[in-house]
Design an enzyme around this catalytic site. Structure first.
Site, PDB file in Angstrom:
ATOM      1  N   ASP A   1      45.844  51.195  37.854  1.00  0.00           N
ATOM      2  CA  ASP A   1      46.111  49.679  38.481  1.00  0.00           C
ATOM      3  C   ASP A   1      45.927  48.702  37.431  1.00  0.00           C
ATOM      4  OD1 ASP A   1      46.494  50.987  40.650  1.00  0.00           O
ATOM      5  OD2 ASP A   1      44.810  50.203  41.725  1.00  0.00           O
TER       6      ASP A   1
ATOM      7  N   ASN B   1      34.760  34.575  31.013  1.00  0.00           N
ATOM      8  CA  ASN B   1      34.530  35.919  31.625  1.00  0.00           C
ATOM      9  C   ASN B   1      35.184  37.052  31.353  1.00  0.00           C
ATOM     10  OD1 ASN B   1      32.344  34.750  32.861  1.00  0.00           O
ATOM     11  ND2 ASN B   1      33.158  34.661  34.881  1.00  0.00           N
TER      12      ASN B   1
ATOM     13  N   ARG C   1      47.394  55.001  32.511  1.00  0.00           N
ATOM     14  CA  ARG C   1      48.104  55.011  33.495  1.00  0.00           C
ATOM     15  C   ARG C   1      47.140  54.516  34.932  1.00  0.00           C
ATOM     16  NH1 ARG C   1      50.190  58.835  30.710  1.00  0.00           N
ATOM     17  NH2 ARG C   1      52.497  58.814  30.485  1.00  0.00           N
TER      18      ARG C   1
ATOM     19  N   ASP D   1      29.739  28.590  39.137  1.00  0.00           N
ATOM     20  CA  ASP D   1      30.314  29.129  38.070  1.00  0.00           C
ATOM     21  C   ASP D   1      31.790  28.922  37.660  1.00  0.00           C
ATOM     22  OD1 ASP D   1      27.904  30.097  37.297  1.00  0.00           O
ATOM     23  OD2 ASP D   1      28.092  32.230  37.921  1.00  0.00           O
ATOM     24  N   GLY D   2      32.702  28.699  38.897  1.00  0.00           N
ATOM     25  CA  GLY D   2      34.073  28.373  38.720  1.00  0.00           C
ATOM     26  C   GLY D   2      34.111  26.997  38.169  1.00  0.00           C
TER      27      GLY D   2
END
EC number: 2.7.1.23
Length: 267
Positions: free
Chosen positions: A151, A123, A149, A46-47
């Site tokens: 990550d 993606n 707020r 897929d990469g």
């Protein structure tokens, strides 16, 4: 005359298959054109297909993609190395069906009024702060929805909903649905700070605008590409006008791919 290009993962197995595919297609009278191909064969995983998508993102309306996976099952790749001859004959001799999947448009705008940066993601796009907690207003259709707020935030396409989004607890969406999904990464929720705490599915024409509260440097990842943006005024995300086009020579049902990838065939 149909023009083709072959994109390889770069390992020995993939490069060998790439050479074989090129030779076979040239023998059938097709033309190899790395700049303006009608069809791109991605050999790897897929990469590799993500790389090919970004390489040809400027001509998505003219180029179709087909994937051959040389390692673990590729979510975008529906052919295996043992089927190369069959695939080549199909490309050379068989009219193929075009299946279109929606992609994500990301536009970064800056406080100084400099030229905006536009990206397409197959993606997902993830947004984080490199200076601790990400604090942003999230607007939907021009109205403030919440102050986030945490990550970070992940905005994914339907076909990308099986990737990072799934790990965040997001829903898997069939690519026939023109929508994007907004999922939170470790949001802060207490008596003072509140977010919705659930993934949101935004239909086509519903724009999500992410506006920083403080002056931070954003780490914006577009699929496999990670970029740093400073002095950001807003990051706009929506379903793009463009689609990715896959060349289908046989059925490749989405839910069968989901089953094979995450559940397996069973006993």
């Amino acid at each position: 005359m149909m023009k083709f290009a072959v994109s390889s993962k770069g390992n020995a197995v993939s490069d060998s298959l790439k050479s074989k595919i090129q030779t076979y297609l040239l023998d059938f009278g097709l033309e190899c054109d790395e700049e303006e191909p009608d069809i791109v064969i991605s050999v790897g995983g897929d990469g590799t297909l993500l790389y090919a998508f970004h390489k040809y993102s400027g001509r998505l309306d003219k180029t179709a993609f087909v994937g051959v996976h040389t390692g673990h099952l590729g979510f975008y790749a529906d052919w295996v190395p043992s089927e190369i001859e069959k695939l080549v004959i199909a490309i050379a001799k068989t009219p193929y069906q075009i299946v279109e999947y929606p992609v994500l448009e990301v536009i970064v705008r800056y406080n100084d009024g400099s030229d905006e940066a536009r990206y397409l993601a197959l993606n997902e796009c993830t947004i984080k702060s490199i200076e601790g907690t990400l604090v942003t207003d999230v607007e939907i259709k021009g109205e403030l929805f919440e102050t986030f707020r945490g990550d970070g935030l992940c905005l994914s396409t339907p076909s990308g909903s099986t990737a990072y989004n799934k790990a965040l607890g997001g829903a898997i969406i069939h690519p026939s649905i023109r929508a994007i999904q907004l999922a939170e990464m470790a949001s802060i929720n207490n008596r003072v700070f509140r977010t919705v705490g659930s993934p949101l599915i935004l239909p086509e024409h519903h724009t999500c605008l992410i506006k920083p509260i403080n002056d931070v440097t954003f780490q914006v990842a577009i699929d496999h590409l990670t970029l740093l943006h400073k002095d950001v005024k807003s990051i706009q995300c929506r379903v793009a006008n463009e689609n990715i086009r896959f060349a289908r020579f046989r059925p490749f049902p989405f839910w069968k791919r989901v089953q094979d990838s995450f559940i397996g065939k069973g006993e």
